[in-house]
Design an enzyme around this catalytic site. Structure first.
Site, mmCIF file in Angstrom:
data_model
loop_
_atom_site.group_PDB
_atom_site.id
_atom_site.type_symbol
_atom_site.label_atom_id
_atom_site.label_comp_id
_atom_site.label_asym_id
_atom_site.label_seq_id
_atom_site.Cartn_x
_atom_site.Cartn_y
_atom_site.Cartn_z
ATOM 1 N N ASP A 412 43.799 34.327 30.197
ATOM 2 C CA ASP A 412 43.657 35.744 30.537
ATOM 3 C C ASP A 412 44.530 36.620 29.630
ATOM 4 O OD1 ASP A 412 43.125 38.036 31.918
ATOM 5 O OD2 ASP A 412 43.877 37.332 33.855
ATOM 6 N N GLY A 455 37.138 44.703 28.416
ATOM 7 C CA GLY A 455 37.550 46.090 28.188
ATOM 8 C C GLY A 455 37.837 46.367 26.724
ATOM 9 N N TRP A 456 38.131 45.335 25.964
ATOM 10 C CA TRP A 456 38.395 45.503 24.538
ATOM 11 C C TRP A 456 37.334 44.731 23.780
ATOM 12 C CZ3 TRP A 456 44.106 45.094 22.637
ATOM 13 C CH2 TRP A 456 44.888 46.018 23.345
ATOM 14 N N ASP A 476 38.121 43.472 37.127
ATOM 15 C CA ASP A 476 38.090 42.702 38.373
ATOM 16 C C ASP A 476 37.073 43.253 39.375
ATOM 17 O OD1 ASP A 476 40.167 41.584 37.041
ATOM 18 O OD2 ASP A 476 41.516 41.526 38.772
HETATM 19 C C1 GAL Z 1 43.373 39.552 36.142
HETATM 20 C C2 GAL Z 1 42.075 38.761 36.188
HETATM 21 C C3 GAL Z 1 41.886 38.239 37.591
HETATM 22 C C4 GAL Z 1 43.070 37.384 37.969
HETATM 23 C C5 GAL Z 1 44.375 38.152 37.791
HETATM 24 C C6 GAL Z 1 45.576 37.272 38.003
HETATM 25 O O1 GAL Z 1 43.576 40.014 34.856
HETATM 26 O O2 GAL Z 1 41.016 39.594 35.803
HETATM 27 O O3 GAL Z 1 40.674 37.513 37.676
HETATM 28 O O4 GAL Z 1 43.059 36.229 37.173
HETATM 29 O O5 GAL Z 1 44.449 38.709 36.496
HETATM 30 O O6 GAL Z 1 46.776 37.893 37.733
#
Ligand code: GAL
Length: 663
Positions: A412, A455-456, A476
């Site tokens: 992520d 988003g990017w 999300d």
């Molecule tokens: C976000 C992501 C979520 C979850 C969360 C955890 O960026 O989109 O699905 O993983 O972080 O911190």
């Protein structure tokens, strides 16, 4: 200019409506401070719970934010209904109104020309006005509706297929004119929905479900649980198992390791007290033969957020089996953020107190024939900020995951922004994923690589190239119609980027009990909206990662998630995701070709009222008489010869398979 109409009006309705050219008199009325005689501004009704844009305090601001102001095409409107996209507002007219009037458009606060919306008006359940697509910067359009005798007025805004964010839709000066002395209109209660009838997930007779294809790298650990349901105890046999694999006849779990690159069709049989079933499973051995169909499983985030623990992950694995969902193919048990501990002096990642022994946890999950996933960020910290990301420890971390026994990594972006602040630099966006991909290749385990970078740039354009097996398309999701529908229906045109080995990930499911680590609640999606969610994700071949507390899963949610015919579409081995074949922002038809020559088709109704939706053979590239089967009900609907018309509930779907399977 008259307001454009779509399609012919039913004769009975024509009485209600006048299509007035925008008169100067009406304009003066709509931009006035005071209502016209017998007029009620909609913003004078009780909008406490209405889905409207509200004033937002700036960062760090302590004083209440100023009230919103409204302007369309350079003209200020002292009164307006700023309805959020993908929402609607129903008003009780008590049969005593005469006229509704508004100027609709995207508020001048959107200066960039990027916002697109569609406005619609329904009277007593029938659509009477439709703005068609409007962009920011366009002059407003006038809606004038005769309401004589009408009981219910419903105003709605569609996001026009690009998600609801910042759409700034205004019904400018929205006013209802009442008969003299009439009862004031009021906000109407939502119409009670009829829960859709869906087939049970459990059947007594054994059945081989999906996925029907799986793959692994020769020489690396192989694990596959035959997805077979039916009253137990079931016993399993397999004919033609490739060298290196064995099958546990009591559990249907295949283990071992493939000896060579190969493609083997194995005939598996499950036998139980109520009969037996035989089906074919294709086992592919090869370099990167992973995610040949979209991952099915569970992820901790939408339910447990930061409170995920070893115990909760074990409970999820247990419940996948106990609920029967593992027997329907759900395999991955994925730990999201918040498992991480500090790094040791030599940089090794540790787990926090909630995860005493990752290896033991992975063994526990594997023993049930399931696979286990983990989470990190290429940046110095994960999205929860207080946990360590993998930046400059990529190889160490990947080796830890492999040693512990992980099968899946969600990676992520988040704090990697500190390393690569330029969102317009594709090479920079790809770089951290390439680093991890190259390390994953060297491990002695197969690890599905889930990219989370949204988003990017357009990750779907390069997700495959950087070794991703799935890539997040969106921010999300949350358990509301505007969020889920906003994401799902915005995927038009992106189907060409996904296929076996690499899938468009529209985020985890929001059905069942969700909570993101706070108090758990039942998903706020209605039952029909939940069917739309699972149908759309199945048509689009999106991963189905359940985000609910599985230990409290109810019978409806098990049937919703465990419908073998719906899952067979999601897991279809051809792997061609659906595209939108027709749509006007309210009604949409999505279709995908299936491996057996039939076509899966979803007829969706995004509008606020039940309505007929039509799927035309010409749009589906079909000809002649075709059998139609309803997938949610698992029921044949008969044969149609040039189109299928179905009455679809508000926010609901009719999901069918059309055609005769090739033998
Ligand atoms: C976000 C992501 C979520 C979850 C969360 C955890 O960026 O989109 O699905 O993983 O972080 O911190």
């Amino acid at each position: 200019m008259t307001f454009p109409m779509r399609g012919a009006l039913p004769a009975a309705l024509a009485l209600f409506i006048t299509w007035a050219a925008p008169s100067d008199q009406d304009r003066a009325l709509l931009t006035a401070n005071d209502p016209p005689p017998n007029g009620v501004w909609i913003d004078a009704l009780d909008l406490t719970n209405a889905p409207i844009r509200r004033p937002r305090a700036g960062r760090g601001q302590t004083t209440p934010p100023p009230p919103l102001t409204f302007a369309l095409g350079g003209t200020p409107y002292p009164h307006a209904l700023p309805l959020l996209a993908n929402t609607d507002l129903a008003i009780d007219l008590h049969g005593q109104a005469t006229r509704f009037l508004a100027d609709v458009g995207v508020d001048d606060e959107r200066k960039d020309g990027q916002a697109t919306v569609i406005f619609g008006v329904w009277v007593d359940g029938k659509k009477v006005a439709d703005s068609s697509l409007m962009r920011s910067g366009e002059p407003p359009k006038r809606i004038a509706v005769d309401l004589t005798g009408a009981r219910r007025l419903t105003l709605a805004v569609s996001d026009a297929g690009d998600g609801p964010r910042d759409d700034s839709a205004d019904f400018g000066g929205a006013v209802i004119v009442m008969a003299p002395g009439a009862q004031r209109p009021s906000i109407a209660a939502p119409v009670a929905e009829t829960k859709p009838a869906i087939a049970p997930s459990r059947t007594a007779r054994p059945r081989i479900n999906s996925p029907r294809v799986t793959g692994a790298t020769p020489g690396r650990p192989f694990l596959f649980r035959i997805p077979a349901s039916g009253d137990g105890p079931l016993t399993f046999t397999a004919k033609g198992l490739p060298a290196g694999l064995m099958l546990d006849p009591r559990t249907g779990i295949m283990t071992g390791s493939l000896k060579q690159a190969s493609r083997t069709v194995v005939e598996v049989t499950a036998k139980g007290p109520a009969g037996s079933a035989t089906g074919e499973i294709t086992i592919v051995g090869g370099d990167d033969a992973l995610a040949l169909t979209p991952p099915l499983g569970w992820n901790s985030w939408n339910v447990w957020g930061g409170t995920v623990s070893d115990e909760k992950v074990r409970a999820a694995a247990d419940a996948l089996v106990k609920s029967g969902l593992a027997a329907q193919g759900y395999t991955y048990v994925n730990i999201d953020d918040a498992w991480e501990g500090p790094r040791t002096a030599d940089g090794e990642i540790t787990t926090n107190e909630k995860f005493p022994n990752m290896k033991a946890l992975a063994d526990y999950v594997h023993a049930q024939g399931l696979k286990i996933g983990i989470y990190s960020s290429p940046g110095p910290r994960t999205c929860q900020q207080r946990y360590a990301g993998s930046y400059q420890h990529e190889a160490q971390d990947a080796h830890s995951y492999a040693t512990w026994g992980f099968d899946y990594l969600k990676y992520d972006w988040c704090s990697y922004t500190e390393i690569e602040p330029d969102r317009n630099n594709p090479a920079g966006l790809k770089k951290p994923y390439l680093v991890m991909r190259d390390i994953l290749k060297t491990l002695d385990r197969d690890i599905v690589f889930s990219l989370c970078q949204y988003g990017w740039g357009n990750v779907w354009e390069w997700g495959n190239e950087v070794g991703g097996h799935l890539w997040r398309m969106t921010g999300d999701i949350t358990d509301t119609w505007p969020s889920m529908a906003g994401i799902g229906f915005a995927q038009t045109g992106r189907e060409k980027f996904a296929g076996p080995g690499g899938w468009n990930d529209t985020d985890m499911l929001v059905v069942g009990k969700v909570g993101w680590g706070r108090e758990l609640r039942d998903s706020r999606l209605t039952a029909n909206e939940q069917l739309t969610h699972i149908s759309l994700w199945s048509l689009q071949a999106a991963p189905l990662l359940i985000g609910a507390d599985l230990s409290q899963i109810d019978a409806f949610t098990v049937d919703l998630l465990g419908n073998s015919e719906v899952l067979a579409v999601n897991q279809d081995p051809l792997g061609r995701p659906a595209g939108r074949v027709s749509g006007d922002g309210w009604f949409e038809v999505w279709a995908r070709p299936l491996a057996d020559g039939t076509t899966a088709v979803g007829l969706f109704n995004r509008s606020p009222e039940a309505a007929p939706v039509v799927a035309r053979w010409s749009d589906l590239k079909l000809t002649g008489a075709q059998p139609v089967r309803d997938l949610w009900q698992q029921k044949d609907l008969g044969t149609s010869s040039d189109q299928l018309t179905a009455t679809v509930p508000r926010h609901g779907v009719v999901f069918v398979r059309i055609g005769r399977p090739r033998q």
